[in-house]
Design a protein around this motif. Sequence first.
Motif, PDB file in Angstrom:
ATOM      1  N   GLU A   9       0.338  -1.270   0.134  1.00  0.00           N
ATOM      2  CA  GLU A   9       0.274   0.063   0.254  1.00  0.00           C
ATOM      3  C   GLU A   9       0.761   1.054   0.099  1.00  0.00           C
ATOM      4  O   GLU A   9       0.408   2.411  -0.327  1.00  0.00           O
ATOM      5  CB  GLU A   9      -0.937   0.373   1.358  1.00  0.00           C
ATOM      6  N   THR A  10       1.879   1.225   0.137  1.00  0.00           N
ATOM      7  CA  THR A  10       3.038   2.139   0.557  1.00  0.00           C
ATOM      8  C   THR A  10       3.558   2.919  -0.868  1.00  0.00           C
ATOM      9  O   THR A  10       3.555   3.835  -0.932  1.00  0.00           O
ATOM     10  CB  THR A  10       4.276   2.318   1.437  1.00  0.00           C
ATOM     11  N   SER A  11       3.248   1.476  -1.853  1.00  0.00           N
ATOM     12  CA  SER A  11       3.791   1.763  -2.650  1.00  0.00           C
ATOM     13  C   SER A  11       3.053   3.344  -4.008  1.00  0.00           C
ATOM     14  O   SER A  11       2.222   2.854  -3.709  1.00  0.00           O
ATOM     15  CB  SER A  11       4.160   0.709  -3.822  1.00  0.00           C
ATOM     16  N   THR A  12       3.497   4.239  -4.375  1.00  0.00           N
ATOM     17  CA  THR A  12       3.066   5.566  -4.771  1.00  0.00           C
ATOM     18  C   THR A  12       2.656   4.790  -6.779  1.00  0.00           C
ATOM     19  O   THR A  12       1.192   5.183  -6.796  1.00  0.00           O
ATOM     20  CB  THR A  12       3.495   6.701  -4.880  1.00  0.00           C
ATOM     21  N   SER A  13       3.442   3.857  -6.560  1.00  0.00           N
ATOM     22  CA  SER A  13       2.940   3.283  -7.877  1.00  0.00           C
ATOM     23  C   SER A  13       1.639   2.377  -8.369  1.00  0.00           C
ATOM     24  O   SER A  13       1.113   2.111  -9.145  1.00  0.00           O
ATOM     25  CB  SER A  13       4.160   2.638  -8.650  1.00  0.00           C
ATOM     26  N   THR A  14       1.712   1.524  -7.111  1.00  0.00           N
ATOM     27  CA  THR A  14       0.661   0.607  -6.723  1.00  0.00           C
ATOM     28  C   THR A  14      -0.706   1.379  -6.845  1.00  0.00           C
ATOM     29  O   THR A  14      -1.503   1.527  -7.462  1.00  0.00           O
ATOM     30  CB  THR A  14       0.912  -0.197  -5.587  1.00  0.00           C
ATOM     31  N   ARG A  15      -0.422   2.546  -5.766  1.00  0.00           N
ATOM     32  CA  ARG A  15      -1.706   3.541  -5.891  1.00  0.00           C
ATOM     33  C   ARG A  15      -2.289   4.041  -6.814  1.00  0.00           C
ATOM     34  O   ARG A  15      -3.496   3.897  -7.270  1.00  0.00           O
ATOM     35  CB  ARG A  15      -1.810   4.294  -4.331  1.00  0.00           C
ATOM     36  N   ALA A  16      -1.210   4.435  -7.841  1.00  0.00           N
ATOM     37  CA  ALA A  16      -2.050   5.553  -9.257  1.00  0.00           C
ATOM     38  C   ALA A  16      -2.599   4.028  -9.751  1.00  0.00           C
ATOM     39  O   ALA A  16      -3.670   4.541  -9.854  1.00  0.00           O
ATOM     40  CB  ALA A  16      -0.914   5.204  -9.979  1.00  0.00           C
ATOM     41  N   VAL A  17      -1.570   2.704  -9.806  1.00  0.00           N
ATOM     42  CA  VAL A  17      -2.724   1.539 -10.614  1.00  0.00           C
ATOM     43  C   VAL A  17      -4.699   1.243  -9.836  1.00  0.00           C
ATOM     44  O   VAL A  17      -5.014   1.389 -10.365  1.00  0.00           O
ATOM     45  CB  VAL A  17      -1.610   0.165 -10.362  1.00  0.00           C
ATOM     46  N   LEU A  18      -3.819   1.392  -8.759  1.00  0.00           N
ATOM     47  CA  LEU A  18      -5.595   0.432  -8.047  1.00  0.00           C
ATOM     48  C   LEU A  18      -6.350   2.139  -8.092  1.00  0.00           C
ATOM     49  O   LEU A  18      -7.457   1.993  -8.342  1.00  0.00           O
ATOM     50  CB  LEU A  18      -5.443   0.918  -6.355  1.00  0.00           C
ATOM     51  N   PHE A 100       4.462  11.146 -17.116  1.00  0.00           N
ATOM     52  CA  PHE A 100       4.934   9.696 -16.692  1.00  0.00           C
ATOM     53  C   PHE A 100       7.112   9.691 -15.867  1.00  0.00           C
ATOM     54  O   PHE A 100       6.924   9.578 -15.464  1.00  0.00           O
ATOM     55  CB  PHE A 100       5.234   8.329 -17.480  1.00  0.00           C
ATOM     56  N   TYR A 101       7.465  10.484 -17.322  1.00  0.00           N
ATOM     57  CA  TYR A 101       9.074  10.610 -16.975  1.00  0.00           C
ATOM     58  C   TYR A 101       9.677  11.181 -15.873  1.00  0.00           C
ATOM     59  O   TYR A 101      10.351  10.942 -15.434  1.00  0.00           O
ATOM     60  CB  TYR A 101       9.549  10.710 -18.636  1.00  0.00           C
ATOM     61  N   PHE A 102       8.694  12.423 -16.312  1.00  0.00           N
ATOM     62  CA  PHE A 102       8.679  13.239 -14.792  1.00  0.00           C
ATOM     63  C   PHE A 102       8.432  12.743 -13.197  1.00  0.00           C
ATOM     64  O   PHE A 102       9.680  13.153 -12.328  1.00  0.00           O
ATOM     65  CB  PHE A 102       7.445  14.275 -15.197  1.00  0.00           C
ATOM     66  N   GLU A 103       7.089  11.865 -13.758  1.00  0.00           N
ATOM     67  CA  GLU A 103       7.305  11.699 -11.657  1.00  0.00           C
ATOM     68  C   GLU A 103       8.246  10.173 -11.758  1.00  0.00           C
ATOM     69  O   GLU A 103       8.717  10.372 -10.165  1.00  0.00           O
ATOM     70  CB  GLU A 103       6.199  10.383 -12.428  1.00  0.00           C
ATOM     71  N   ALA A 104       8.343   9.571 -12.660  1.00  0.00           N
ATOM     72  CA  ALA A 104      10.026   8.365 -12.727  1.00  0.00           C
ATOM     73  C   ALA A 104      11.201   9.116 -12.343  1.00  0.00           C
ATOM     74  O   ALA A 104      12.677   8.426 -11.947  1.00  0.00           O
ATOM     75  CB  ALA A 104       9.879   7.437 -13.332  1.00  0.00           C
ATOM     76  N   GLU A 105      11.644  10.407 -12.914  1.00  0.00           N
ATOM     77  CA  GLU A 105      12.815  10.784 -12.895  1.00  0.00           C
ATOM     78  C   GLU A 105      13.677  11.941 -12.332  1.00  0.00           C
ATOM     79  O   GLU A 105      13.962  12.061 -11.762  1.00  0.00           O
ATOM     80  CB  GLU A 105      13.436  11.415 -14.060  1.00  0.00           C
ATOM     81  N   SER A 161      -0.973   9.124 -11.885  1.00  0.00           N
ATOM     82  CA  SER A 161       0.647   9.213 -11.451  1.00  0.00           C
ATOM     83  C   SER A 161       1.050  10.195 -10.703  1.00  0.00           C
ATOM     84  O   SER A 161       1.955   9.048 -10.183  1.00  0.00           O
ATOM     85  CB  SER A 161       0.907   8.742 -12.628  1.00  0.00           C
ATOM     86  N   ILE A 162       0.756  10.559 -10.888  1.00  0.00           N
ATOM     87  CA  ILE A 162       1.781  12.027 -10.366  1.00  0.00           C
ATOM     88  C   ILE A 162       0.686  12.262  -9.068  1.00  0.00           C
ATOM     89  O   ILE A 162       1.339  12.718  -8.240  1.00  0.00           O
ATOM     90  CB  ILE A 162       1.909  13.668 -10.762  1.00  0.00           C
ATOM     91  N   ILE A 163      -0.370  12.274  -8.771  1.00  0.00           N
ATOM     92  CA  ILE A 163      -0.685  12.437  -7.286  1.00  0.00           C
ATOM     93  C   ILE A 163      -0.861  11.460  -5.569  1.00  0.00           C
ATOM     94  O   ILE A 163      -0.511  11.615  -4.990  1.00  0.00           O
ATOM     95  CB  ILE A 163      -2.617  12.371  -7.007  1.00  0.00           C
ATOM     96  N   SER A 164      -0.504  10.298  -6.662  1.00  0.00           N
ATOM     97  CA  SER A 164      -0.066   9.380  -5.013  1.00  0.00           C
ATOM     98  C   SER A 164       1.074   9.470  -4.907  1.00  0.00           C
ATOM     99  O   SER A 164       1.634   9.617  -3.894  1.00  0.00           O
ATOM    100  CB  SER A 164      -0.315   7.718  -5.733  1.00  0.00           C
ATOM    101  N   ARG A 184      -1.773  22.824  -5.439  1.00  0.00           N
ATOM    102  CA  ARG A 184      -3.077  22.984  -3.887  1.00  0.00           C
ATOM    103  C   ARG A 184      -3.981  22.713  -4.609  1.00  0.00           C
ATOM    104  O   ARG A 184      -4.498  22.211  -4.113  1.00  0.00           O
ATOM    105  CB  ARG A 184      -2.598  23.810  -2.926  1.00  0.00           C
ATOM    106  N   ALA A 185      -3.963  23.911  -5.268  1.00  0.00           N
ATOM    107  CA  ALA A 185      -5.339  23.487  -6.782  1.00  0.00           C
ATOM    108  C   ALA A 185      -5.923  22.333  -7.715  1.00  0.00           C
ATOM    109  O   ALA A 185      -6.973  21.730  -6.539  1.00  0.00           O
ATOM    110  CB  ALA A 185      -5.721  24.515  -7.207  1.00  0.00           C
ATOM    111  N   TRP A 186      -4.844  21.566  -7.656  1.00  0.00           N
ATOM    112  CA  TRP A 186      -4.750  20.797  -8.313  1.00  0.00           C
ATOM    113  C   TRP A 186      -5.021  19.655  -7.181  1.00  0.00           C
ATOM    114  O   TRP A 186      -6.057  19.300  -7.804  1.00  0.00           O
ATOM    115  CB  TRP A 186      -3.732  20.643  -8.755  1.00  0.00           C
ATOM    116  N   ILE A 187      -4.349  19.648  -6.443  1.00  0.00           N
ATOM    117  CA  ILE A 187      -4.532  18.263  -5.481  1.00  0.00           C
ATOM    118  C   ILE A 187      -6.108  17.826  -4.755  1.00  0.00           C
ATOM    119  O   ILE A 187      -6.274  17.157  -5.254  1.00  0.00           O
ATOM    120  CB  ILE A 187      -3.484  18.458  -4.753  1.00  0.00           C
TER     121      ILE A 187
END
Length: 215
Positions: A9-18, A100-105, A161-164, A184-187
Amino acid sequence: MAPTLYMIETSTSTRAVLMVAKALGVEITKHYLDITAGEHLTPEFLKLNPQHTVPTLVEEDGKVLWDGHAIVLYLVDKYGKDNFLYPNDSYTRAIIHQMFYFEAEYLFPPLSKITKNMFYGNGKIDPNLLDDMGEAYGILEKLLEGHLWAVGNETTLADFSIISIITTMDMVLPIDSKTFPNIRAWIKRVENLPCYKENIPGLRVYKKVLKKYLK
Ligand SMILES: N[C@@H](CCC(=O)N[C@@H](CS)C(=O)NCC(=O)O)C(=O)O
């Protein structure tokens, strides 16, 4: 039968998938791994995914796929309807991949190093990694300028991908609303989506672990 997601559950990529699975209405069977006990390093799991990462998706016919980005693209392609979350425009799709690459890098590396050190190291947070996070916030703030969602004015895979990860980073290095008003507004916007609830349990677990180190 539903595809199985090997996850923590702590994995951010997992939460994006969920979140994406929930938004698409795809049923997922959750298979929790205890990676602190090395369950991702067993011969059985390494046979599935030699990279030993979560999330890893296993389809009912045995097809295996890992990396959160690859998985959400697959889910939307296989189960999505009417280009929901993945608009049928080449440039928009390219910008989603760019996010996605921004998230990963930019986002994943500092958070991942801090998290690994909490689980396996002395738990001390390296100030250089906090600087990297602050720099990444500055970039994201600009990337979010002038539109409602991460890419344009409709929700896409990029939002999940970014919010988690950003909500997790927010716990480590709080995102100040004066310096980063777009973030903050986007969150807030993403938090109001029904599928966002899939992000919450993992965030809670992460918060508990973090609390030990942020005293
Ligand atoms: N970019 C990858 C990152 C996957 C990743 O590194 N996951 C971490 C957990 S957050 C993991 O499985 N770590 C265990 C390991 O690498 O051995 C994705 O989106 O799936």
